[in-house]
Design a protein around this motif. Structure first.
Motif, PDB file in Angstrom:
ATOM      1  N   ASP A 173       0.609   4.298  -2.675  1.00  0.00           N
ATOM      2  CA  ASP A 173       0.412   5.686  -2.261  1.00  0.00           C
ATOM      3  C   ASP A 173       1.494   6.590  -2.841  1.00  0.00           C
ATOM      4  OD1 ASP A 173      -1.806   4.919  -0.828  1.00  0.00           O
ATOM      5  OD2 ASP A 173      -0.797   4.909   1.120  1.00  0.00           O
ATOM      6  N   ALA A 232       0.779   7.015  -6.597  1.00  0.00           N
ATOM      7  CA  ALA A 232      -0.413   7.848  -6.813  1.00  0.00           C
ATOM      8  C   ALA A 232      -0.133   9.319  -6.511  1.00  0.00           C
ATOM      9  CB  ALA A 232      -1.561   7.337  -5.952  1.00  0.00           C
ATOM     10  N   GLU A 233       0.724   9.561  -5.531  1.00  0.00           N
ATOM     11  CA  GLU A 233       1.046  10.930  -5.129  1.00  0.00           C
ATOM     12  C   GLU A 233       2.045  11.589  -6.076  1.00  0.00           C
ATOM     13  OE1 GLU A 233       4.101  12.558  -1.858  1.00  0.00           O
ATOM     14  OE2 GLU A 233       2.511  11.297  -1.028  1.00  0.00           O
ATOM     15  N   ALA A 244      -5.069  -2.151  -2.944  1.00  0.00           N
ATOM     16  CA  ALA A 244      -3.995  -2.641  -2.084  1.00  0.00           C
ATOM     17  C   ALA A 244      -4.420  -3.994  -1.516  1.00  0.00           C
ATOM     18  CB  ALA A 244      -3.719  -1.651  -0.964  1.00  0.00           C
ATOM     19  N   ARG A 272       0.823  -1.207   0.000  1.00  0.00           N
ATOM     20  CA  ARG A 272       0.000   0.000   0.000  1.00  0.00           C
ATOM     21  C   ARG A 272       0.860   1.261   0.000  1.00  0.00           C
ATOM     22  NH1 ARG A 272      -5.203   1.381   1.143  1.00  0.00           N
ATOM     23  NH2 ARG A 272      -5.755  -0.742   1.775  1.00  0.00           N
ATOM     24  N   GLY A 273       1.987   1.226   0.713  1.00  0.00           N
ATOM     25  CA  GLY A 273       2.870   2.384   0.741  1.00  0.00           C
ATOM     26  C   GLY A 273       3.406   2.720  -0.639  1.00  0.00           C
TER      27      GLY A 273
END
Length: 281
Positions: free
Chosen positions: A106, A109-110, A124, A102-103
């Motif tokens: 993220d 996506a960022e 995720a 998931r990290g």
């Protein structure tokens, strides 16, 4: 994001780093614990830098008539290179991307956001857990590019996993996987034996030097229940900047030899790459 500053971040399964390409204005290399994972050019999503990614792209280009939207399930996310490619080459495609970290999702996506309206949905989750709950006959294409570090996880190599892939794919669907091995090819042969139980038609795309056992490298597995259109695929692979060969039919059965399908009880990850096999030049 700033087009010249590398980004380093601890993610769930290691340390991820995004590094700008000095030769392409908005292109980025993603590594996790130093191993190259993805390369994306935000201005030119059809640019596929890694050799194995281009081979996956050749299959995606030839698996259906040009431009036709597809329903695609990606196991393994990285920096979303192939989802971006398909959104550009087959607009209107519906794509689910499953990434266990998931990290990492993220971070991507960022820092490297996907434009709105591309039909790419991020999840995720563990790849096999997701596959086992996915609806039957819901995907035209399943792309498996999952590496824990530099190895394919054991639970994504088994006959029960292959059967789940077959269940989720439509009758005319195609399974693609990025694998890595070297002579004597115990891992690659076992994967061929495993997927041959579920899919009647198989092909492998790899550099001749890899297939001859001269070095460790990637091999793209293609599996389907219907005959594969090999000639256009072989032409694209052969004319690539790093030419590859498509093995199928009798020669692939001979290559597979007496390898046996992999059960959940005896599954192992893909082999550890030799030092520098996937390093950054």
């Amino acid at each position: 994001m700033n087009d010249s500053i590398p980004v380093t971040r601890a993610v769930d399964h290691g340390t991820a780093k995004l590094m700008p390409d000095v030769d392409r204005e908005r292109a980025w290399l993603l590594t996790v614990d130093g191993a190259p994972q993805s390369y994306v050019d935000l201005d030119e999503p059809t640019h596929l830098e890694f050799e194995y990614t281009r081979r996956l792209g050749h299959v995606l280009d030839t698996v259906a008539e040009a431009g036709r939207p597809l329903d695609v399930l990606h196991l393994g996310g990285g920096a979303l290179t192939l989802p971006r490619y398909l959104a550009a080459t087959r607009p209107g495609s519906r794509q689910d991307v499953v990434e266990a970290d998931r990290g990492l999702l993220d971070l991507v996506a960022e820092q490297l956001p996907v434009p709105a309206g591309t039909g790419i949905i991020l999840h995720a989750a563990d790849a096999r857990d997701w596959l086992e709950t996915a609806p039957a006959a819901s995907a035209d294409i399943l792309v498996a590019d999952v590496f824990g570090g530099s190895r394919v996880p054991a639970h994504l190599t088994t006959l029960s996993y292959a059967r789940e892939a077959g269940r989720v794919l439509r009758t005319d669907g195609v399974y693609l996987a990025n694998l890595a091995d070297a002579a004597p090819f115990a891992f690659l042969r076992s994967q061929l034996a495993t997927f041959a139980v579920v899919f009647e038609h198989l092909a492998v795309i790899a550099e001749p030097a890899v297939l001859r056992g001269r070095r460790f490298g990637n091999a793209v597995l293609v599996a389907a229940r219907h005959p594969l259109d090999v000639p256009p695929l072989a032409r694209r692979a052969a004319s690539d900047a790093f030419p590859a060969r498509v093995e199928h039919g009798a020669s692939l059965k001979e290559f597979t030899g007496d390898a046996r399908p992999v059960g959940d009880e005896d599954a192992v990850p893909s082999p550890v790459p030799p030092e520098g096999a996937f390093g950054i030049g």
